[in-house]
Design a protein around this motif. Structure first.
Motif, PDB file in Angstrom:
ATOM      1  N   PRO A   1      -6.030   6.656  -2.126  1.00 14.30           N
ATOM      2  CA  PRO A   1      -7.166   6.056  -2.843  1.00 14.30           C
ATOM      3  C   PRO A   1      -7.559   4.728  -2.209  1.00 14.30           C
ATOM      4  O   PRO A   1      -6.750   4.064  -1.554  1.00 14.30           O
ATOM      5  CB  PRO A   1      -6.636   5.864  -4.265  1.00 14.30           C
ATOM      6  CG  PRO A   1      -5.158   5.860  -4.136  1.00 14.30           C
ATOM      7  CD  PRO A   1      -4.820   6.684  -2.922  1.00 14.30           C
ATOM      8  N   GLU A   2      -8.810   4.359  -2.417  1.00 13.23           N
ATOM      9  CA  GLU A   2      -9.298   3.076  -1.902  1.00 13.23           C
ATOM     10  C   GLU A   2      -8.569   1.932  -2.594  1.00 13.23           C
ATOM     11  O   GLU A   2      -8.280   2.014  -3.791  1.00 13.23           O
ATOM     12  CB  GLU A   2     -10.797   2.939  -2.155  1.00 13.23           C
ATOM     13  CG  GLU A   2     -11.634   3.892  -1.337  1.00 13.23           C
ATOM     14  CD  GLU A   2     -11.552   3.598   0.148  1.00 13.23           C
ATOM     15  OE1 GLU A   2     -11.562   2.406   0.530  1.00 13.23           O
ATOM     16  OE2 GLU A   2     -11.470   4.551   0.932  1.00 13.23           O
ATOM     17  N   PRO A   3      -8.257   0.862  -1.860  1.00 10.78           N
ATOM     18  CA  PRO A   3      -7.588  -0.274  -2.499  1.00 10.78           C
ATOM     19  C   PRO A   3      -8.519  -0.958  -3.495  1.00 10.78           C
ATOM     20  O   PRO A   3      -9.739  -0.919  -3.344  1.00 10.78           O
ATOM     21  CB  PRO A   3      -7.239  -1.198  -1.331  1.00 10.78           C
ATOM     22  CG  PRO A   3      -8.184  -0.820  -0.243  1.00 10.78           C
ATOM     23  CD  PRO A   3      -8.495   0.630  -0.447  1.00 10.78           C
ATOM     24  N   ALA A   4      -7.933  -1.586  -4.492  1.00 11.15           N
ATOM     25  CA  ALA A   4      -8.709  -2.310  -5.487  1.00 11.15           C
ATOM     26  C   ALA A   4      -9.456  -3.452  -4.808  1.00 11.15           C
ATOM     27  O   ALA A   4      -8.908  -4.102  -3.907  1.00 11.15           O
ATOM     28  CB  ALA A   4      -7.790  -2.845  -6.579  1.00 11.15           C
ATOM     29  N   PRO A   5     -10.687  -3.741  -5.211  1.00  6.17           N
ATOM     30  CA  PRO A   5     -11.467  -4.787  -4.537  1.00  6.17           C
ATOM     31  C   PRO A   5     -10.797  -6.147  -4.579  1.00  6.17           C
ATOM     32  O   PRO A   5     -10.875  -6.904  -3.634  1.00  6.17           O
ATOM     33  CB  PRO A   5     -12.792  -4.812  -5.294  1.00  6.17           C
ATOM     34  CG  PRO A   5     -12.777  -3.703  -6.256  1.00  6.17           C
ATOM     35  CD  PRO A   5     -11.409  -3.101  -6.275  1.00  6.17           C
ATOM     36  N   GLN A   6     -10.119  -6.473  -5.685  1.00  4.09           N
ATOM     37  CA  GLN A   6      -9.483  -7.779  -5.772  1.00  4.09           C
ATOM     38  C   GLN A   6      -8.322  -7.905  -4.797  1.00  4.09           C
ATOM     39  O   GLN A   6      -8.011  -8.995  -4.333  1.00  4.09           O
ATOM     40  CB  GLN A   6      -8.996  -8.050  -7.185  1.00  4.09           C
ATOM     41  CG  GLN A   6      -7.905  -7.083  -7.621  1.00  4.09           C
ATOM     42  CD  GLN A   6      -7.775  -7.004  -9.112  1.00  4.09           C
ATOM     43  OE1 GLN A   6      -8.695  -7.367  -9.818  1.00  4.09           O
ATOM     44  NE2 GLN A   6      -6.659  -6.533  -9.593  1.00  4.09           N
ATOM     45  N   LEU A   7      -7.659  -6.777  -4.468  1.00  4.58           N
ATOM     46  CA  LEU A   7      -6.558  -6.834  -3.518  1.00  4.58           C
ATOM     47  C   LEU A   7      -7.062  -6.896  -2.088  1.00  4.58           C
ATOM     48  O   LEU A   7      -6.391  -7.415  -1.209  1.00  4.58           O
ATOM     49  CB  LEU A   7      -5.645  -5.616  -3.689  1.00  4.58           C
ATOM     50  CG  LEU A   7      -4.980  -5.488  -5.057  1.00  4.58           C
ATOM     51  CD1 LEU A   7      -4.157  -4.216  -5.108  1.00  4.58           C
ATOM     52  CD2 LEU A   7      -4.104  -6.695  -5.322  1.00  4.58           C
ATOM     53  N   ALA A   8      -8.260  -6.371  -1.846  1.00  7.48           N
ATOM     54  CA  ALA A   8      -8.807  -6.382  -0.494  1.00  7.48           C
ATOM     55  C   ALA A   8      -9.313  -7.772  -0.121  1.00  7.48           C
ATOM     56  O   ALA A   8      -9.355  -8.130   1.061  1.00  7.48           O
ATOM     57  CB  ALA A   8      -9.934  -5.359  -0.375  1.00  7.48           C
TER      58      ALA A   8
ATOM     59  N   ARG B   1       0.821  -1.202   0.000  1.00  6.66           N
ATOM     60  CA  ARG B   1       0.000   0.000   0.000  1.00  6.66           C
ATOM     61  C   ARG B   1       0.856   1.254   0.000  1.00  6.66           C
ATOM     62  O   ARG B   1       1.968   1.254   0.500  1.00  6.66           O
ATOM     63  CB  ARG B   1      -0.894  -0.103   1.226  1.00  6.66           C
ATOM     64  CG  ARG B   1      -1.369   1.121   1.822  1.00  6.66           C
ATOM     65  CD  ARG B   1      -2.340   0.835   2.921  1.00  6.66           C
ATOM     66  NE  ARG B   1      -3.238   1.971   2.946  1.00  6.66           N
ATOM     67  CZ  ARG B   1      -4.008   2.263   3.926  1.00  6.66           C
ATOM     68  NH1 ARG B   1      -4.060   1.500   4.965  1.00  6.66           N
ATOM     69  NH2 ARG B   1      -4.777   3.314   3.896  1.00  6.66           N
ATOM     70  N   GLU B   2       0.312   2.316  -0.544  1.00  8.75           N
ATOM     71  CA  GLU B   2       0.975   3.616  -0.489  1.00  8.75           C
ATOM     72  C   GLU B   2      -0.018   4.610   0.095  1.00  8.75           C
ATOM     73  O   GLU B   2      -1.132   4.751  -0.398  1.00  8.75           O
ATOM     74  CB  GLU B   2       1.416   4.092  -1.876  1.00  8.75           C
ATOM     75  CG  GLU B   2       2.121   5.431  -1.823  1.00  8.75           C
ATOM     76  CD  GLU B   2       2.548   5.943  -3.178  1.00  8.75           C
ATOM     77  OE1 GLU B   2       3.691   6.427  -3.283  1.00  8.75           O
ATOM     78  OE2 GLU B   2       1.745   5.870  -4.116  1.00  8.75           O
ATOM     79  N   ARG B   3       0.397   5.285   1.164  1.00  9.54           N
ATOM     80  CA  ARG B   3      -0.455   6.299   1.794  1.00  9.54           C
ATOM     81  C   ARG B   3      -0.032   7.675   1.302  1.00  9.54           C
ATOM     82  O   ARG B   3       1.155   7.975   1.229  1.00  9.54           O
ATOM     83  CB  ARG B   3      -0.334   6.239   3.302  1.00  9.54           C
ATOM     84  CG  ARG B   3      -0.878   4.924   3.838  1.00  9.54           C
ATOM     85  CD  ARG B   3      -1.031   4.934   5.305  1.00  9.54           C
ATOM     86  NE  ARG B   3      -2.122   5.832   5.673  1.00  9.54           N
ATOM     87  CZ  ARG B   3      -2.502   6.023   6.919  1.00  9.54           C
ATOM     88  NH1 ARG B   3      -1.876   5.416   7.889  1.00  9.54           N
ATOM     89  NH2 ARG B   3      -3.499   6.834   7.196  1.00  9.54           N
ATOM     90  N   ILE B   4      -1.016   8.495   0.981  1.00  4.54           N
ATOM     91  CA  ILE B   4      -0.774   9.870   0.548  1.00  4.54           C
ATOM     92  C   ILE B   4      -1.433  10.776   1.581  1.00  4.54           C
ATOM     93  O   ILE B   4      -2.656  10.744   1.747  1.00  4.54           O
ATOM     94  CB  ILE B   4      -1.364  10.125  -0.848  1.00  4.54           C
ATOM     95  CG1 ILE B   4      -0.785   9.131  -1.847  1.00  4.54           C
ATOM     96  CG2 ILE B   4      -1.110  11.562  -1.272  1.00  4.54           C
ATOM     97  CD1 ILE B   4      -1.479   9.116  -3.177  1.00  4.54           C
TER      98      ILE B   4
END
Length: 143
Positions: free
Chosen positions: A95-102, A67-70
């Motif tokens: 940004p919200e993480p991609a659903p497949q990664l969650a 993950r990358e936090r901004i």
């Protein structure tokens, strides 16, 4: 120095590693220093060293595993504070993480042994590691 009547509310800048630790974006100050040294922290798009000063309005990009936090600094911290207070010291633009990664990866039942070749191919396709083109001549096209 903080003198009465000047309107100065605190420090105007602080070391990056201290702020990352104080705002609870990193578990320890040494972890924040190591992240800076490894190139995992950027200020306004540029790689930074741990000792560089940050000010209100700086955009920080902090990479951690997966993950990358901004975040944009809204208040300077010099000491570690509680999580609710720390959350008020930055604006999170991550940004919200991609659903497949969650979603959790598929799991096999315990005791079923190793996956078969067919199951491995299905897992590879699901994870996007599929070789792409046509199947090899020795592979079963029904898989």
């Amino acid at each position: 120095m903080n003198t009465a009547g000047t309107g100065d509310t605190g420090p105007q800048s602080v070391r990056l590693d201290v702020w990352l630790w104080s705002a609870r974006l990193m578990p320890t100050r040494s972890a924040a220093t190591a992240a800076c040294r490894g190139g995992h922290v950027r200020r306004n798009g540029d790689p930074v060293k741990a000792a560089q000063k940050i000010v209100v309005g700086d955009e920080l990009r902090v990479r951690s595993p997966g993950r990358e936090r901004i975040v944009v600094v809204t208040r300077i911290l010099t000491k570690r504070v509680g999580a609710p207070v720390a959350r008020e010291c930055y604006e999170d633009h991550t940004p919200e993480p991609a659903p497949q990664l969650a979603a959790a990866p598929p799991r096999r039942e315990r005791g079923t042994g190793r996956p078969t070749k067919r199951e491995r191919r299905q897992f590879d396709r699901l994870r996007g590691r599929d070789a792409g083109g046509a199947a090899a001549p020795w592979e079963d096209p029904r898989d």
